[in-house]
Structure formats: C-alpha cells, structure tokens
Design a protein around this motif. Structure first.
Motif, PDB file in Angstrom:
ATOM      1  N   LYS A   1      34.854  57.598   4.141  1.00  0.00           N
ATOM      2  CA  LYS A   1      35.911  58.419   3.552  1.00  0.00           C
ATOM      3  C   LYS A   1      37.293  58.028   4.062  1.00  0.00           C
ATOM      4  CE  LYS A   1      32.754  62.354   3.144  1.00  0.00           C
ATOM      5  NZ  LYS A   1      32.452  63.738   3.618  1.00  0.00           N
ATOM      6  N   ASN A   2      37.334  57.384   5.226  1.00  0.00           N
ATOM      7  CA  ASN A   2      38.614  57.008   5.833  1.00  0.00           C
ATOM      8  C   ASN A   2      38.903  55.514   5.760  1.00  0.00           C
ATOM      9  OD1 ASN A   2      39.338  59.683   6.850  1.00  0.00           O
ATOM     10  ND2 ASN A   2      37.585  59.440   8.209  1.00  0.00           N
ATOM     11  N   ILE A   3      38.073  54.772   5.006  1.00  0.00           N
ATOM     12  CA  ILE A   3      38.262  53.332   4.877  1.00  0.00           C
ATOM     13  C   ILE A   3      38.941  53.046   3.541  1.00  0.00           C
ATOM     14  CG2 ILE A   3      37.113  51.079   4.784  1.00  0.00           C
ATOM     15  CD1 ILE A   3      34.826  52.309   6.419  1.00  0.00           C
ATOM     16  N   LEU A   4      40.099  52.418   3.573  1.00  0.00           N
ATOM     17  CA  LEU A   4      40.863  52.194   2.343  1.00  0.00           C
ATOM     18  C   LEU A   4      40.044  51.440   1.301  1.00  0.00           C
ATOM     19  CD1 LEU A   4      44.438  51.261   3.629  1.00  0.00           C
ATOM     20  CD2 LEU A   4      43.568  53.487   2.884  1.00  0.00           C
ATOM     21  N   LEU A   5      39.248  50.481   1.724  1.00  0.00           N
ATOM     22  CA  LEU A   5      38.464  49.698   0.766  1.00  0.00           C
ATOM     23  C   LEU A   5      37.194  50.414   0.326  1.00  0.00           C
ATOM     24  CD1 LEU A   5      38.857  46.069   2.184  1.00  0.00           C
ATOM     25  CD2 LEU A   5      40.128  47.189   0.346  1.00  0.00           C
TER      26      LEU A   5
END
Length: 247
Positions: free
Chosen positions: A205-209
């Motif tokens: 949920k916190n990974i841009l990709l």
C-alpha cells in the motif's frame, strides 16, 4: 556485459533467497561465485547449479557470526583462487520482536549475523584486495535502515542502518587502494527472510509502483556495482524499493 568474467566473488548467505539469486546472476555475467552459507546442503546445491552452467563455483559452510570461521573461509578461497575480486555481504536474519520484548540474546544474534559478519568478512577479504589494489565490496542493507522499519524489529533496523554507516567508513579507508564499497538497500522483496503474506500486502500500500520487488531486481543492481560501470561510485547507498522511500 562481460566485465565480471573470471572475477572471484564471495557471496555470504548465498544458500537461498536473494543471496542465491545474486550468486546466479554473477555467474551469468561470467564471475566465479563462492557460495558461503551456514547451511551446507543449500550452499552445495547452489554451487552445483552454477557448475551446471559451466561456471566453476565452490561452497564453503560458514557461520558468519564467528570470526574464526570467517577467517578460515577467506583463507580457503584465497588458497584456491589466489585472489578475491568481489565481496557481497548479504547474510542476514530478521527480528520482529516488539521493542519491549527484545532480549539481549536476540539483539546480539541479529547484530552478529547482520553487522559483525560484514565487518570481519570485509576485514579478511581486504587483505587480498589491498594487495591487488582493486576490489568491490557490496553490502546489503535494507529500507529498514533508512526508515526505521515497518514490519521489522529494532535490532534489524539498527543493524541495517549501521551497515550503511560501515559502508561509508570503509569506503573512506580503502579508496586509495582502488577499492569501491557501496550499499544496496532493498525494500520489500520476494524472499524467505521472514515476512508473511499479510506483511507484504500491508507494505504494498505504501509502494509507489504497487508491488514488492523481485530478487532479480536486487541482484541486477549488485552485479552493476561489481562491474566497471560503477568504477566511480563508492560510499553510496542505492535504494531499490519501488518508491516506498525517496531520500
């Protein structure tokens, strides 16, 4: 790129996971990997995979938390090959204990495997690299060392932050010998280090990709740092985390 051809490369913790992937990637690029792991069967299996590729490899059972075993391992590699060109300090364990439940024994265990091993393996390998006046040391840290960690404990985060500091210190000490020391700091990566599927889902949920990394994403960066293309890089930390941390 064949600039790793015949380079003798020690990879610690290479019996499985990211370490195994690093060793196989190095072999694909022509290096001669030395598989170092506490699990003798796993180490031998990875060496056999590499030998089947037509690349010579050796496995050395080593508990990297013990300095004498590190010394014996490096001496065995030096005697066999006469040189050591690349060291990848990958061996590591994770802790997830709440800060108020972390014991002294567990703290010491994590520090010994994750940090102490990297210093003393580097110390022994540098005996060869300084004589050669060439070499590459690549330390595997973690996003947790940059941020304090999300799904891991204090000991793990502290050990990986210290790994980044160790990289900078060693880089200053050995630059005059034409030796590069750099860090790769992976974010959440598909591996067997101890995170659950629930951990990965929360982290995504916190990974841009929008995904966790693959082991090959880490291995490819390590191989780059081991090669001539990174000849003007030292003391650096490369973040491979899909945009979870931008610093």
């Amino acid at each position: 790129m064949m600039n790793l051809k015949d380079k003798v490369c020690i990879v610690t913790g290479a019996g499985k996971g990211i370490g195994r992937c690093i060793a196989l990637t190095m072999a694909e690029k022509g290096a001669v990997p030395v598989i170092v792991d506490i699990d003798e069967k796993n180490a031998a299996g990875v060496a056999a995979e590499i030998n089947a590729m037509g690349i010579p490899s050796m496995a050395v059972k080593t508990d990297v938390s013990k300095v004498q075993e590190i010394t014996d391992m490096v001496e065995a590699v030096g005697q066999k090959y006469g040189r050591i060109d690349v060291l990848v300090n990958n061996a590591g364990i994770i802790d997830k204990a709440p800060f108020d439940q972390l014991t002294e024994q567990e703290w010491d265990r994590v520090m010994n495997v994750n940090l102490k091993s990297a210093f003393f393996t580097s110390q022994q390998v540098l005996k060869y690299m300084t004589k050669q006046k060439s070499g590459k040391i690549i330390n595997i840290a973690s996003l947790a060392g940059r941020t304090g960690g999300f799904s891991v404990g204090c000991a793990y985060s502290a050990s990986k932050a210290a790994m980044i500091g160790l990289t900078k210190s060693l880089a200053r000490k050995v630059a005059g010998y034409n030796i590069n020391v750099n860090t790769v700091a992976p974010g959440p990566t598909e591996s067997d280090i101890g995170l659950t599927e629930e951990d990965y889902e929360a982290l995504k949920k916190n990974i841009l990709l929008g995904r966790v990394g693959k082991q090959e994403n880490i291995a490819d960066v390590v191989a780059f740092l081991a090669g001539d293309g990174a000849a003007f890089m030292t003391g650096a930390t490369i973040d491979v985390n899909g945009g979870m941390f931008i610093g």
